[in-house]
Design a protein around this motif. Structure first.
Motif, PDB file in Angstrom:
ATOM      1  N   PRO A 248      -3.772   0.811  -2.228  1.00 21.59           N
ATOM      2  CA  PRO A 248      -3.125  -0.320  -2.931  1.00 21.59           C
ATOM      3  C   PRO A 248      -2.152   0.040  -4.296  1.00 21.59           C
ATOM      4  O   PRO A 248      -2.192   1.144  -5.163  1.00 21.59           O
ATOM      5  CB  PRO A 248      -3.696  -1.380  -3.527  1.00 21.59           C
ATOM      6  CG  PRO A 248      -5.120  -0.754  -3.061  1.00 21.59           C
ATOM      7  CD  PRO A 248      -5.080   0.530  -2.602  1.00 21.59           C
TER       8      PRO A 248
ATOM      9  N   ASN B 187       0.869  -0.996  -0.343  1.00 26.29           N
ATOM     10  CA  ASN B 187      -0.041  -0.188   0.067  1.00 26.29           C
ATOM     11  C   ASN B 187       0.787   1.128   0.105  1.00 26.29           C
ATOM     12  O   ASN B 187       2.141   1.383  -0.017  1.00 26.29           O
ATOM     13  CB  ASN B 187      -0.851   0.033   1.373  1.00 26.29           C
ATOM     14  CG  ASN B 187      -2.198  -0.789   1.226  1.00 26.29           C
ATOM     15  OD1 ASN B 187      -2.988  -1.013   0.160  1.00 26.29           O
ATOM     16  ND2 ASN B 187      -1.999  -1.848   1.883  1.00 26.29           N
TER      17      ASN B 187
ATOM     18  N   THR C 174      -4.860   4.519   3.168  1.00 32.12           N
ATOM     19  CA  THR C 174      -3.973   3.164   2.224  1.00 32.12           C
ATOM     20  C   THR C 174      -4.216   3.901   1.413  1.00 32.12           C
ATOM     21  O   THR C 174      -6.082   3.221   0.870  1.00 32.12           O
ATOM     22  CB  THR C 174      -3.655   2.172   2.929  1.00 32.12           C
ATOM     23  OG1 THR C 174      -4.820   1.776   3.414  1.00 32.12           O
ATOM     24  CG2 THR C 174      -2.734   2.545   4.304  1.00 32.12           C
TER      25      THR C 174
ATOM     26  N   GLY D  54      -9.244   0.359  -0.077  1.00 34.54           N
ATOM     27  CA  GLY D  54      -7.666   0.938   0.972  1.00 34.54           C
ATOM     28  C   GLY D  54      -8.482   1.564   3.289  1.00 34.54           C
ATOM     29  O   GLY D  54      -9.707   0.918   3.132  1.00 34.54           O
TER      30      GLY D  54
END
Length: 178
Positions: free
Chosen positions: A169, A98, A167, A150
């Protein structure tokens, strides 16, 4: 109104999100540049720590710009004149595939007992200043990030400010066409 419409679409499963490999730097720049004039009028220093140009994520770019804009504007609202907001991104130190994005402010902060309420529908935490909105912004942000695989969370200390992290990916960018 836009927030209520987005929330309605998200709740009914009709929100269209198409994540594709995209450089994160462009999304960060767009959101920060759009809010710089407002931050300046409030006497707040808004800083973007440049992300690596090759830091790519799987994202529906307009939706992630919307996420960033919401989080940065919340940080600006929470920060008094003379304060600062910092936006930064890097590959996650967890090496979990991430990118980690953070928005840190020097605002009033959020009590620890309220951190778990931030992403609940129609919740607005008490603050010393009046907040506009209906309490859906962070719910929409959280739902958009879930659609991107995320997650979002916050750390805060009363009187010292807050940091919102999320986050996305990581993605590989293919060769440039042509």
């Amino acid at each position: 109104i836009r927030g209520i419409l987005d929330f309605s679409k998200l709740q009914s499963g009709r929100m269209d999100v198409r994540p594709v490999p995209a450089p994160l730097a462009g999304m960060l720049n767009e959101a920060v540049e759009g809010l710089l004039p407002w931050a300046k009028t409030k006497g707040i220093t808004l800083t973007l720590r440049p992300a690596a140009e090759d830091l790519c994520v799987l994202a529906d770019a307009p939706r992630i710009v919307q996420v960033l804009t919401n989080l940065i504007s919340n940080a600006i609202k929470a920060t008094p004149e003379g304060g600062s907001v910092l936006v930064a991104a890097s590959p996650s130190p967890e090496r979990d595939g991430n990118a980690l994005i953070g928005i840190r402010d020097t605002g009033h902060g959020i009590p620890k007992e309220d951190l778990n309420k931030l992403f609940q529908k129609f919740v607005q935490l008490d603050s010393r200043q009046s907040m506009e909105g209906v309490g859906l912004g962070l719910v929409i942000v959280s739902d958009f990030l879930k659609l991107h695989n995320g997650k979002i969370w916050a750390d805060s200390e009363v009187g010292k400010g807050s940091t919102f992290y999320f986050t996305l990916p990581l993605a590989e960018m293919g060769p440039e066409p042509g």
